[in-house]
Design an enzyme around this catalytic site. Structure first.
Site, PDB file in Angstrom:
ATOM      1  N   ASP A 201     -30.027   0.210 -35.254  1.00 24.46           N
ATOM      2  CA  ASP A 201     -30.803   0.138 -36.439  1.00 24.46           C
ATOM      3  C   ASP A 201     -32.037   1.010 -36.402  1.00 24.46           C
ATOM      4  OD1 ASP A 201     -31.963  -1.847 -38.380  1.00 24.46           O
ATOM      5  OD2 ASP A 201     -32.946  -2.896 -37.033  1.00 24.46           O
TER       6      ASP A 201
ATOM      7  N   ASN B 227     -28.005  -1.255 -24.277  1.00 24.35           N
ATOM      8  CA  ASN B 227     -28.472  -2.155 -25.471  1.00 24.35           C
ATOM      9  C   ASN B 227     -27.467  -2.842 -26.136  1.00 24.35           C
ATOM     10  OD1 ASN B 227     -31.022  -3.316 -26.619  1.00 24.35           O
ATOM     11  ND2 ASN B 227     -29.709  -2.637 -28.515  1.00 24.35           N
ATOM     12  N   GLU B 228     -27.411  -4.348 -26.065  1.00 19.37           N
ATOM     13  CA  GLU B 228     -26.675  -5.233 -26.548  1.00 19.37           C
ATOM     14  C   GLU B 228     -25.158  -4.596 -26.684  1.00 19.37           C
ATOM     15  OE1 GLU B 228     -28.224  -5.977 -30.557  1.00 19.37           O
ATOM     16  OE2 GLU B 228     -29.936  -7.127 -29.409  1.00 19.37           O
TER      17      GLU B 228
ATOM     18  N   ASN C  63     -32.038 -10.477 -25.817  1.00 18.28           N
ATOM     19  CA  ASN C  63     -32.740 -10.320 -27.267  1.00 18.28           C
ATOM     20  C   ASN C  63     -32.332 -11.329 -28.084  1.00 18.28           C
ATOM     21  OD1 ASN C  63     -33.083  -7.607 -26.004  1.00 18.28           O
ATOM     22  ND2 ASN C  63     -31.685  -6.535 -27.420  1.00 18.28           N
TER      23      ASN C  63
ATOM     24  N   TYR D 271     -32.631 -14.420 -37.830  1.00 17.87           N
ATOM     25  CA  TYR D 271     -31.247 -14.236 -38.403  1.00 17.87           C
ATOM     26  C   TYR D 271     -30.597 -15.658 -38.326  1.00 17.87           C
ATOM     27  CZ  TYR D 271     -31.959  -9.226 -37.889  1.00 17.87           C
ATOM     28  OH  TYR D 271     -32.456  -7.948 -37.784  1.00 17.87           O
TER      29      TYR D 271
ATOM     30  N   GLU E 295     -36.325  -8.654 -26.555  1.00 19.37           N
ATOM     31  CA  GLU E 295     -36.628  -8.650 -28.000  1.00 19.37           C
ATOM     32  C   GLU E 295     -36.769  -9.944 -28.644  1.00 19.37           C
ATOM     33  OE1 GLU E 295     -33.948  -6.335 -30.452  1.00 19.37           O
ATOM     34  OE2 GLU E 295     -33.692  -4.719 -28.809  1.00 19.37           O
TER      35      GLU E 295
ATOM     36  N   TRP F 249     -40.388  -7.520 -30.517  1.00 19.44           N
ATOM     37  CA  TRP F 249     -39.533  -6.287 -31.212  1.00 19.44           C
ATOM     38  C   TRP F 249     -40.311  -6.593 -32.925  1.00 19.44           C
ATOM     39  CZ3 TRP F 249     -36.919  -2.326 -30.034  1.00 19.44           C
ATOM     40  CH2 TRP F 249     -36.296  -1.530 -30.941  1.00 19.44           C
TER      41      TRP F 249
ATOM     42  N   LYS G   2     -40.232  -5.474 -38.457  1.00 15.24           N
ATOM     43  CA  LYS G   2     -40.529  -6.166 -37.330  1.00 15.24           C
ATOM     44  C   LYS G   2     -41.999  -5.709 -36.549  1.00 15.24           C
ATOM     45  CE  LYS G   2     -36.174  -8.416 -36.927  1.00 15.24           C
ATOM     46  NZ  LYS G   2     -35.438  -7.694 -37.809  1.00 15.24           N
TER      47      LYS G   2
HETATM   48  C1  BDP Z   1     -31.476  -5.864 -32.092  1.00 12.15           C
HETATM   49  C2  BDP Z   1     -31.607  -4.335 -31.847  1.00 12.15           C
HETATM   50  C3  BDP Z   1     -32.545  -3.605 -32.382  1.00 12.15           C
HETATM   51  C4  BDP Z   1     -32.748  -4.053 -33.881  1.00 12.15           C
HETATM   52  C5  BDP Z   1     -33.068  -5.525 -33.921  1.00 12.15           C
HETATM   53  C6  BDP Z   1     -33.419  -6.185 -35.467  1.00 12.15           C
HETATM   54  O1  BDP Z   1     -31.453  -4.389 -30.482  1.00 12.15           O
HETATM   55  O2  BDP Z   1     -32.393  -2.131 -32.243  1.00 12.15           O
HETATM   56  O3  BDP Z   1     -33.639  -3.413 -34.491  1.00 12.15           O
HETATM   57  O4  BDP Z   1     -32.001  -6.284 -33.329  1.00 12.15           O
HETATM   58  O5  BDP Z   1     -32.356  -6.588 -35.909  1.00 12.15           O
HETATM   59  O6  BDP Z   1     -30.312  -6.636 -32.160  1.00 12.15           O
HETATM   60  O7  BDP Z   1     -34.716  -6.059 -35.881  1.00 12.15           O
END
Ligand code: BDP
Length: 584
Positions: free
Chosen positions: A170, A401-402, A459, A465, A496, A541, A560
């Site tokens: 992203d 990451n993720e 995160n 979401y 995050e 984040w 964000k």
């Molecule tokens: C997380 C990711 C990050 C995204 C964030 C988002 O690690 O890179 O920018 O979500 O959705 O899943 O803002």
């Protein structure tokens, strides 16, 4: 890897400036002889360091993914006896191949990390040199961040996941020479590397000396100088200032380390200097300790991103960011989602910021992981550790990451052995720092990587979401996650959490995208974070809004940030300052 240095035995000349670029969508550049130099009529001026995207948007390259050739010329001065010249690239995104005077000279290693190219035999000291770099911002299929293309989305029927340019992350896939290129001269018989073991009472330096060489190490600062000497292939010097001034984000006390290498006849062969602080960071039970005392990590995930520069090193913005981090009361960051410029780490050491240093590995898709992926991932971790192991500010290595983002069943079956191997590799390279990775909810609260990690990063976006604009339900789910993950018996960091806010959008009730909701979201999460005994802190984040690839979920940028992309505070920035600063 030793940084570019300018001193009695080394020199570093920054080759930043206006270079020329020619784009090569059909990969015909080499056949056309571009490796020998670009024809000025067909090449465009481009600033280095800097990404090509926004610089050349008007000529059609905003979304360009593929190869491009960049060229400059420089003067290679006569070299001193016993000296060598090399080029050092801070980072070329994502991969580079280098020609010097038309001859193949070298290529980059892991993406977003430095590499060197020796000039020996390719360029005559006392002559002008043509330097050509073929850059590609297309990721390899089997890298720790895997390539994704438009056709993958189509074959997998994931039409709604498609970004332009295609990315598995992203943020924007900026291409170009994004960090400075240095012409370095240094003694051939000098130090190639050294290792520091940093603790609260002393600093230990280890390096390999050649026959007859002698190392004199000194640590100076705060009115004193402490010295030690050593010889041999495994030379070690322990420098223990008395009294020892500790380093922390609150008091970033730095000493100057100087390593002088002498020949048997007493001539100075090499000199290396570095600023370094004494500190200890450790995981103990469900806590993290800084200099022996429990510590709460307060900070952000960030990006290297700025208008026009793209991911290109932007000095003034970097300074501003550190002042804003301090203004908020932050004490730590994660270099989401890739290694940041070494200039950033210099400031973290000097201004006082703890850094969780992250390998460029995002959303690893275990349906497509193979032996080559693991090998490349281990290599990326090794190169990051080699670059940053001597850093005071670096407290932990984040290896991914993720991963498991698609909740693919293969993640459960394939990843345990993968993590065992990868974490084992990193631990062997640096047994002194905790290892971690950032877990995504889809990978579960029993993420197989948790078994290997020392610090569990998660995160979470409940209230954004999912459970949109419902903070009670969101924090209930967050607490349920904390309780489930606390069962692993290790400290948890919320790496995050955050909500988009369009600066200037307001409401008197909970409404997504407003400044008020972003601030309330952060307050509610922070309350839950500080109330849970297994949670050692949180990283919001994100620090600032940043450009993403194009997708219907993104309004040009990911919003964000608590600061806008041009660093104006949103309401949330003031809220954070109040939460984090004692004098807020
Ligand atoms: C997380 C990711 C990050 C995204 C964030 C988002 O690690 O890179 O920018 O979500 O959705 O899943 O803002």
């Amino acid at each position: 890897m030793i940084r570019p240095l300018d001193n009695a035995r080394r020199s570093a000349r920054d080759l930043s400036g206006v270079w020329h670029i020619a784009f090569d969508p059909d990969e015909s550049g080499e056949a056309q002889g571009w490796h020998r130099g670009l024809a000025r009529e067909s090449a465009l001026p481009i600033a280095v360091p800097g990404s090509w995207n926004e610089q050349l948007a008007e000529v059609g390259y905003m979304n360009y993914v593929g190869s491009a050739w960049l060229e400059t010329r420089f003067w290679l001065p006569p070299l001193g006896p016993g000296d060598e010249a090399v080029l050092r690239f801070g980072s070329v995104d994502y991969h580079a191949e280098v020609w010097v005077n038309g001859q193949p000279a070298g290529r980059s290693g892991a993406a977003m990390l430095p590499f060197e190219v020796p000039l020996d035999g390719l360029a005559k000291p006392g002559s002008e040199v043509t330097l050509v770099v073929r850059v590609s911002n297309l990721l390899p299929v089997d890298g720790p961040t895997q390539r994704v293309t438009q056709s993958d989305y189509i074959t997998e029927g994931r039409y709604r996941d498609e970004y332009l340019p295609a990315v598995r992350f992203d943020f924007f896939p900026y291409g170009g020479i994004n960090r400075p290129v240095y012409l370095i001269t240094r003694p051939k018989a000098g130090l190639r590397d050294y290792r520091l073991a940093i603790d609260m009472a002393a600093l230990e330096v280890r390096c390999a000396l050649r026959d007859g060489q002698r190392l004199v190490g000194s640590l100076s600062g705060f009115g004193g100088t402490w010295r030690g000497e050593a010889e041999g292939p495994d030379a070690a010097v322990r420098l223990a200032p008395d009294p020892a001034r500790l380093w922390s984000p609150e008091e970033p006390n730095l000493y100057t380390l100087q390593l002088d290498v002498y020949a048997a006849d007493g001539t100075l062969i090499d000199r290396v200097t570095q600023r370094v602080g004494l500190r200890n960071f450790a995981v103990e039970g469900r806590q993290v300790l800084l200099n022996g005392a429990p510590y709460t990590l307060k900070g952000f995930g960030k990006h290297e991103d700025s208008p026009i520069h793209g991911r290109g090193l932007n000095g003034p913005q970097m300074i501003k960011d550190f002042r804003l981090l301090k203004w908020c009361g932050a004490n730590s960051v994660r270099t989401s989602h890739y290694p940041y410029a070494e200039e950033f780490l210099d400031l973290a050491d000097e201004i006082g910021l703890l850094v969780i240093d992250e390998v460029f590995s995002i959303n690893l898709d275990f349906r497509k992981v193979n032996a080559a992926t693991l090998a490349a991932h281990k290599q990326a971790a090794a190169e990051l550790i080699a670059r940053d192991i001597n850093r005071t500010c670096v407290i932990a290595w984040s290896l991914a990451n993720e991963p498991g983002y698609l909740a693919e069943p293969d993640y459960r079956t394939e990843s345990p052995a993968y993590w065992r191997d990868l974490f084992g590799h990193a631990r062997a390279l640096d047994p002194s720092r905790p290892l971690t990775h950032a877990n995504v909810g889809y990978a579960g609260n029993d993420d197989p990587a948790f078994a290997e990690a020392d610090l569990l990063m998660i995160n979470r976006y409940h209230g954004w979401y999912s459970e949109p604009a419902q903070l009670d339900r969101a924090t209930a789910r967050l607490n349920a996650d904390f309780d489930a993950i606390a069962a692993h018996g290790k400290p948890i960091l919320v790496a995050e959490f955050g909500a988009d806010a369009l600066a200037g959008q307001h409401a008197s009730y909970d409404q997504l995208f407003t400044e008020e909701y972003q601030a309330s979201f952060i307050r509610a999460y922070w309350q839950a974070i500080t109330a849970h005994p297994a949670v050692v802190g949180g990283h919001i984040w994100a620090f600032a809004d940043f450009r993403t690839a194009q997708h219907g979920r993104r309004v040009v940028q990911n919003l964000k940030g608590v600061f806008t992309r041009t660093r104006e505070p949103k309401l949330a920035a003031w809220a954070v300052r109040e939460l984090w600063r004692d004098d807020g």
